[in-house]
Design an enzyme around this catalytic site. Structure first.
Site, PDB file in Angstrom:
ATOM      1  N   CYS A 267       0.640  -1.280  -0.197  1.00  0.00           N
ATOM      2  CA  CYS A 267       0.022   0.008   0.104  1.00  0.00           C
ATOM      3  C   CYS A 267       0.841   1.117   0.085  1.00  0.00           C
ATOM      4  CB  CYS A 267      -0.977  -0.191   1.262  1.00  0.00           C
ATOM      5  SG  CYS A 267      -0.208   0.008   2.930  1.00  0.00           S
ATOM      6  N   HIS A 315      -3.024   1.315   6.565  1.00  0.00           N
ATOM      7  CA  HIS A 315      -3.401   1.228   5.485  1.00  0.00           C
ATOM      8  C   HIS A 315      -3.515   2.660   4.680  1.00  0.00           C
ATOM      9  CE1 HIS A 315      -4.263  -1.067   1.678  1.00  0.00           C
ATOM     10  NE2 HIS A 315      -5.234  -0.406   1.384  1.00  0.00           N
ATOM     11  N   HIS A 327      -5.605   1.607  -4.550  1.00  0.00           N
ATOM     12  CA  HIS A 327      -4.597   1.198  -3.756  1.00  0.00           C
ATOM     13  C   HIS A 327      -4.372  -0.393  -3.897  1.00  0.00           C
ATOM     14  CE1 HIS A 327      -7.760  -1.169  -0.855  1.00  0.00           C
ATOM     15  NE2 HIS A 327      -8.166  -0.980  -2.115  1.00  0.00           N
TER      16      HIS A 327
END
Length: 352
Positions: A267, A315, A327
């Site tokens: 990420c 995240h 993402h």
């Protein structure tokens, strides 16, 4: 009847082929007998083998995905902690290399200056002052050997003060280098510890991923590919537009923890890669990226902003407008578009 059952077991295991040859070898006039024998054999086999046991129920795709998500909740913080340690380790190793570059010339300068003082003193006392030193001494109009020695002493003291300043700077850098060495050693130990922890969870993730792929092959379903629609959802120019365009171009590439592109990403690796294409450097760690940007509200968010999730900032994605982001979700799910409300949003940061 009790004695015939074991014989039937033996027959079915070792002599079935010979028995059928025997039956087929009979003449046509014995066909009814053969038929009755075959029927009897099939009946015995049915009794011995019995009905097949019901197969254990296989988990559904939804159950497998839910288990993967649960495991990922454990693994992602470990990966981000790993990214943190790795990014800090690289930064400190870079600092150590820069200190080494500063220390080397300072050490050489101090050594050469000390040698120079020694050579001047030795030369003066052995053969008298050199022409250069003699000219310098004569400038002060020394009238005696004592005056000449005083001038030399002053020159030496000034030179010694210069050396002392050099040595002090060098020693300060050496102390910083020693502290960095200790920190680097600690971070390397943390890196190894996290690597072992990650291996354990990775093995479980891999097991579930294999079950997931098997289930997909059975159903003919290829797995989730993220939301559909234009990418970016909203057009934007400037550096943010470059970052968003780069992120959109990565859709479909695999998730690999620790990867920063160009063929795979995690990420924070994806957001780092996207903004690097626009000339903005981000650290490969969600916590650091949170601190590298300026906070903006959701109503102020625009394409190119970083959007963070979960209270521990585990995240991050790149906002592309319209409530959507690009993402890198987790293993088994490639880089994709997704609605930001599918996870708990904790904030937006503007970089660049």
């Amino acid at each position: 009847m009790k004695e015939s059952l074991p014989m039937a077991r033996v027959l079915t295991r070792t002599h079935t082929g010979d028995y059928f040859k025997f039956l087929l070898g009979h003449s046509r006039r014995n066909l009814p007998v053969v038929s009755r024998g075959v029927a009897a054999l099939l009946l015995v086999l049915a009794v011995v083998v019995g009905p097949a046991a019901p197969a254990a129920a296989q988990p559904s795709l939804a159950e497998i995905e839910a288990e993967l998500d649960a495991q990922w909740l454990k693994l992602e913080p470990v990966i981000e902690q790993y990214n943190k340690v790795r990014s800090e380790l690289k930064a400190n190793q870079k600092k150590a290399a820069e200190l080494d570059k500063r220390i080397a010339p300072l050490s050489l300068q101090a050594s050469l200056a000390a040698d120079e003082i020694g050579e001047v003193a030795n030369s003066y006392y052995r053969t008298g002052p050199s022409s250069e030193l003699n000219a310098l001494l004569k400038t002060g109009s020394p009238t005696s050997l004592a005056d000449q020695l005083l001038v030399l002493d002053r020159i030496s003291k000034r030179r010694q003060q210069q050396i002392a300043a050099v040595v002090e700077t060098r020693d300060r850098y050496l102390a910083e280098r020693q502290a960095l060495d200790e920190l680097i050693a600690q971070q390397k130990a943390q890196d190894e510890e996290l690597a072992e922890k990650r291996k354990t969870i990775d093995a479980e993730i891999d097991r579930l991923e294999q079950a997931r792929l098997a289930a997909y092959r059975t159903t003919g379903y290829s797995g989730g590919s993220g939301a559909s629609g234009p990418c970016p959802a909203e057009s934007v120019g400037g550096a943010a537009g470059v970052a968003v365009g780069t992120a959109c171009a990565q859709i479909g590439k695999p998730y690999v923890w620790g990867a920063t592109g160009p063929n795979a990403f995690d990420c924070s690796g994806l957001t780092q890669y996207a903004w690097a294409s626009a000339g903005v450097g981000l650290t490969h760690f969600t916590g650091a990226q949170w601190n590298q940007g300026q906070s903006v509200s959701r109503s102020e968010a625009r394409p190119g902003d970083l959007v963070f999730f979960f209270s521990d900032l585990r995240h991050v994605g790149l906002y592309i407008g319209g409530g959507m982001m690009v993402h890198a979700p987790r293993p088994g799910q490639p880089v994709q578009m997704e609605n930001i409300d599918n996870m708990p949003v904790v904030g937006f940061k503007r970089v660049g």
